[in-house]
Enzyme design. Structure first.
Site, PDB file in Angstrom:
ATOM      1  N   ASP A 231     -70.125 -25.889 -29.654  1.00  0.00           N
ATOM      2  CA  ASP A 231     -69.380 -25.017 -30.570  1.00  0.00           C
ATOM      3  C   ASP A 231     -69.034 -25.855 -31.798  1.00  0.00           C
ATOM      4  O   ASP A 231     -68.017 -26.542 -31.847  1.00  0.00           O
ATOM      5  CB  ASP A 231     -68.112 -24.505 -29.880  1.00  0.00           C
ATOM      6  CG  ASP A 231     -67.326 -23.528 -30.755  1.00  0.00           C
ATOM      7  OD1 ASP A 231     -67.618 -23.448 -31.970  1.00  0.00           O
ATOM      8  OD2 ASP A 231     -66.423 -22.858 -30.228  1.00  0.00           O
ATOM      9  N   GLU A 324     -57.348 -30.169 -27.387  1.00  0.00           N
ATOM     10  CA  GLU A 324     -58.018 -28.880 -27.581  1.00  0.00           C
ATOM     11  C   GLU A 324     -57.587 -28.016 -26.405  1.00  0.00           C
ATOM     12  O   GLU A 324     -58.245 -27.978 -25.370  1.00  0.00           O
ATOM     13  CB  GLU A 324     -59.536 -29.067 -27.634  1.00  0.00           C
ATOM     14  CG  GLU A 324     -60.259 -27.859 -28.210  1.00  0.00           C
ATOM     15  CD  GLU A 324     -60.480 -26.754 -27.192  1.00  0.00           C
ATOM     16  OE1 GLU A 324     -59.527 -25.976 -26.930  1.00  0.00           O
ATOM     17  OE2 GLU A 324     -61.583 -26.680 -26.660  1.00  0.00           O
ATOM     18  N   GLU A 333     -54.996 -19.594 -19.684  1.00  0.00           N
ATOM     19  CA  GLU A 333     -55.010 -20.865 -18.948  1.00  0.00           C
ATOM     20  C   GLU A 333     -53.722 -21.671 -19.114  1.00  0.00           C
ATOM     21  O   GLU A 333     -53.510 -22.642 -18.398  1.00  0.00           O
ATOM     22  CB  GLU A 333     -56.211 -21.741 -19.319  1.00  0.00           C
ATOM     23  CG  GLU A 333     -57.536 -21.149 -18.895  1.00  0.00           C
ATOM     24  CD  GLU A 333     -58.717 -22.040 -19.215  1.00  0.00           C
ATOM     25  OE1 GLU A 333     -59.728 -21.946 -18.513  1.00  0.00           O
ATOM     26  OE2 GLU A 333     -58.633 -22.837 -20.176  1.00  0.00           O
ATOM     27  N   HIS A 487     -67.132 -20.269 -29.239  1.00  0.00           N
ATOM     28  CA  HIS A 487     -67.229 -19.987 -27.796  1.00  0.00           C
ATOM     29  C   HIS A 487     -66.036 -19.174 -27.309  1.00  0.00           C
ATOM     30  O   HIS A 487     -66.089 -18.596 -26.223  1.00  0.00           O
ATOM     31  CB  HIS A 487     -67.342 -21.292 -27.002  1.00  0.00           C
ATOM     32  CG  HIS A 487     -66.042 -22.014 -26.797  1.00  0.00           C
ATOM     33  ND1 HIS A 487     -65.463 -22.800 -27.782  1.00  0.00           N
ATOM     34  CD2 HIS A 487     -65.199 -22.069 -25.739  1.00  0.00           C
ATOM     35  CE1 HIS A 487     -64.329 -23.297 -27.319  1.00  0.00           C
ATOM     36  NE2 HIS A 487     -64.144 -22.877 -26.083  1.00  0.00           N
TER      37      HIS A 487
END
Length: 645
Positions: A231, A324, A333, A487
């Protein structure tokens, strides 16, 4: 040692001569010269400390239990012959003697023999190293050695190897089962992102639970890291910010939370960071450590295995935290929780968060082609109804690349602006108002689209810039439908199907009840009247029916689709799912306002205003009175919840 002979035993006289050089017990001349040696006990020194062991078997057990290093399995996995094993032993001893950092590197089993495949490791590091004279007792040699030639030591080693293998399999069985299940789930989710009819049920709470194991296991495989590294929007943004602002990173201590392959840590090291601490709780940390070593950055980067909340950093404070952490729809998440924990415990008061700001956006979605091919398709498949295949399609967030033309507003609602230096974990569960004006006519509101933007600022005082301006050091990127694909793609929340008749059901029910009541009163009165009045009644009823028909036709014309400049107001909430805190629950409630006045002109009273506290963009539209104002009070309120699991 002669490298020309790769195997210690081959059954030939030539290879036997090489063996005789090392087998001092079979050399009678040696025994004559030093008869007292046969009476001395053999002591084998541990590979990682100064402990002396009485046998090779004892050494193998000590290394495994005290240091977690299984020499038998390493030798077997790498397919080492006699000389390869000699090199491995001398490599480990050399690294241990070199100091703590090198010893830590030696403890990590090498992924290939290239790490120590150097002839310098044929030279013994320890004088009279007894382990080098007992390699045949280590076992696991990969070669053409005749098993009948193996001595008692090799048999003992084989038993030890089988016992350790059994324990390892028992220990890893549960984790292996979880990993296989997660891999299958990921493949199904990947398919559902392109063919988003969710045909498989979500894992039960009892199976998945609020457990991090499946989360960290999913990041142990190469595939997910390959997708992220490829990405270029994502990875280039981090690289450009770090490399273009080397003055910010020079001589600084950097913490990389969730380092993955170590790419961001290596960017920081190349930019001049004094020290980088890379932390990850997935098995990928072992590969990150190898990547760091292979690129000669092990003197700067320290890799730690574990959750950031559990590990102990070698420093009390860091100057920069890079991570990230962004998930689908930004907060899926829940990795940001750990990043904020690291900020509160380790970041210096004037430290920098990288990235520094993020923003979540919401826009109305209308794509009749997508609905026809992926939703309505199941209504009739070769003449059969397959509505069961639509299970969860209106309940789950669908991750896909949304064509920009399918968003019905060029000015999306700003749901939440997140300054990473000050936002709290509690702020990640929120309820926000929104108001959006349509900039084109649409047949129907098919759903909603969510995406986010990411900003990198060079100082804590530098506010969000949209977009970041060249020359100011800042970098930004969007995951929205109007930017290059990433992505993350976008999150699509499909609205449950409703027929046009259902949209007016409440209003029609009220009218129907009123009509029935009036009819009953009229019938009661008519009973008292003469037969001659019946004709008048029938005439009135006919006129009433014609009038109602005209009203319905008029309303259908007015309600055909949504008009340009029509407003949608409502609320959106983000919260963690009760079943699993790493999963996301998104709820929207909204009302569609009345169409704009037919006589409206560009100068009609409408204005767009921005709320500086919440970042919400609202639209104030002049409402025509009378019938339209009355109709607005009866506008139906919609509410729906979607899940990311």
């Amino acid at each position: 040692m002669d490298k020309a002979n790769p195997r210690r035993r081959s059954g030939s006289s030539a290879s036997q001569s090489s063996e005789d050089v090392l087998n001092v017990q079979d050399d009678e001349g040696w025994e004559d010269a030093h008869p007292e040696d046969s009476e001395e006990k053999v002591e084998v020194q541990c590979l990682f400390d100064d402990t002396k062991l009485e046998s090779v078997t004892a050494l193998l057990q000590h290394c495994q239990h005290a240091h977690g290093y299984d020499l038998i399995h390493v030798r077997k996995d790498l397919g080492l012959d006699f000389y390869g094993t000699v090199k491995l032993i001398n490599y480990i001893r050399a690294e241990v003697l070199a100091g703590d950092l090198h010893a830590q590197r030696a403890l990590a089993p090498p992924s290939s023999r290239d790490v120590f495949d150097d002839d310098k490791y044929l030279q013994p590091v320890l004088e009279d190293d007894a382990l080098l004279f007992s390699i045949d007792e280590i076992g696991g040699e990969m070669g053409a050695e005749d098993p009948n030639d193996a001595g008692p030591g090799a048999a003992t080693s084989r038993v030890l190897e089988l016992e350790e293998e059994l324990q390892r399999l028992q220990r890893q069985f549960g984790e292996y089962r979880t990993a296989v299940k997660k891999t299958l789930d990921e493949r199904l989710e990947e398919q559902s992102s392109t063919l988003p009819s969710s045909t498989s049920p979500a894992p039960k709470a009892s199976e998945k639970g609020d457990d991090d194991s499946h989360y960290f296991t999913s990041y142990a495989y190469n595939e997910i890291h390959e997708i992220m590294l490829k990405d270029h929007v994502r990875t280039d943004a981090y690289r450009d910010f770090i490399y273009d602002n080397k003055n910010v990173f020079r001589d600084k201590i950097v913490l990389d939370v969730g380092c993955g392959t170590g790419i961001l840590s290596m960017f920081c090291a190349k930019a001049g960071a004094k020290k980088v601490i890379a932390v990850d709780n997935s098995d990928i940390i072992d590969k990150a450590r190898e990547n760091v070593f292979e690129n000669g950055l092990d003197g700067v980067i320290t890799c730690l295995r574990g959750k950031i909340e559990d590990v102990t950093l070698p420093v009390p404070k860091v100057d920069i935290i890079v991570s990230e952490w962004m998930g689908y729809c930004l907060l899926y998440e829940a990795m940001l929780d750990s990043v904020l924990w690291a900020r509160d415990h380790y970041l210096a008061p004037d430290g920098l968060m990288v990235p520094s700001h993020t923003t979540i956006y919401l826009a109305p979605y209308s794509d009749p082609d997508y609905v026809a091919s992926h939703v309505s398709f199941w209504h009739s498949v070769y003449g059969f109804s397959m509505k069961a295949m639509q299970a969860s399609i209106h309940d789950d967030v669908i991750i896909r690349d949304v064509p920009a033309a399918t968003t019905a507003s060029s000015a999306p609602a700003t749901v939440l602006e997140m300054p990473l230096h000050s936002i709290r974990t509690a702020d990640l569960t929120f309820l926000r108002d929104f108001a959006i004006s349509l900039d084109r006519e649409i047949d129907a509101l098919d759903g909603w689209v969510i995406w986010f933007d990411v900003f990198f600022a060079t100082s804590r005082d530098e506010g969000r810039m949209a977009p970041m301006k060249p020359g100011r050091g800042g970098v930004s990127f969007t995951t929205g439908p109007h930017g290059p694909a990433t992505h993350w793609r976008q999150g699509v929340l499909l609205v449950k199907e409703e027929k046009k008749e259902d949209l007016k059901s409440e209003e029609k029910e009220e009218e129907k009840e009123k009509e029935e009541k009036e009819k009953e009163e009229k019938e009661k009165e008519e009973k008292e009247k003469e037969e001659t009045e019946k004709e008048e009644k029938e005439k009135e009823e006919k006129e009433q029916e014609e009038k109602e028909k005209e009203e319905e036709e008029k309303e259908e014309k007015e309600d055909a689709g949504l008009k340009k400049s029509q407003t949608i107001t409502g609320q959106i909430s983000y919260r963690k799912r009760a079943e699993n805190s790493r999963e996301l629950e998104i709820t929207l409630s909204w009302e569609i306002g009345p169409p704009p006045p037919l006589s409206s002109s560009p100068s009609s009273p409408s204005a767009v205003a921005e709320n500086t506290d919440t970042g919400l963009v609202g639209l104030s539209t002049g409402l025509e009175g009378g019938r339209r104002a009355k109709k607005q009070t009866k506008e139906k309120k919609h509410e729906q919840t979607w899940f990311m699991r």
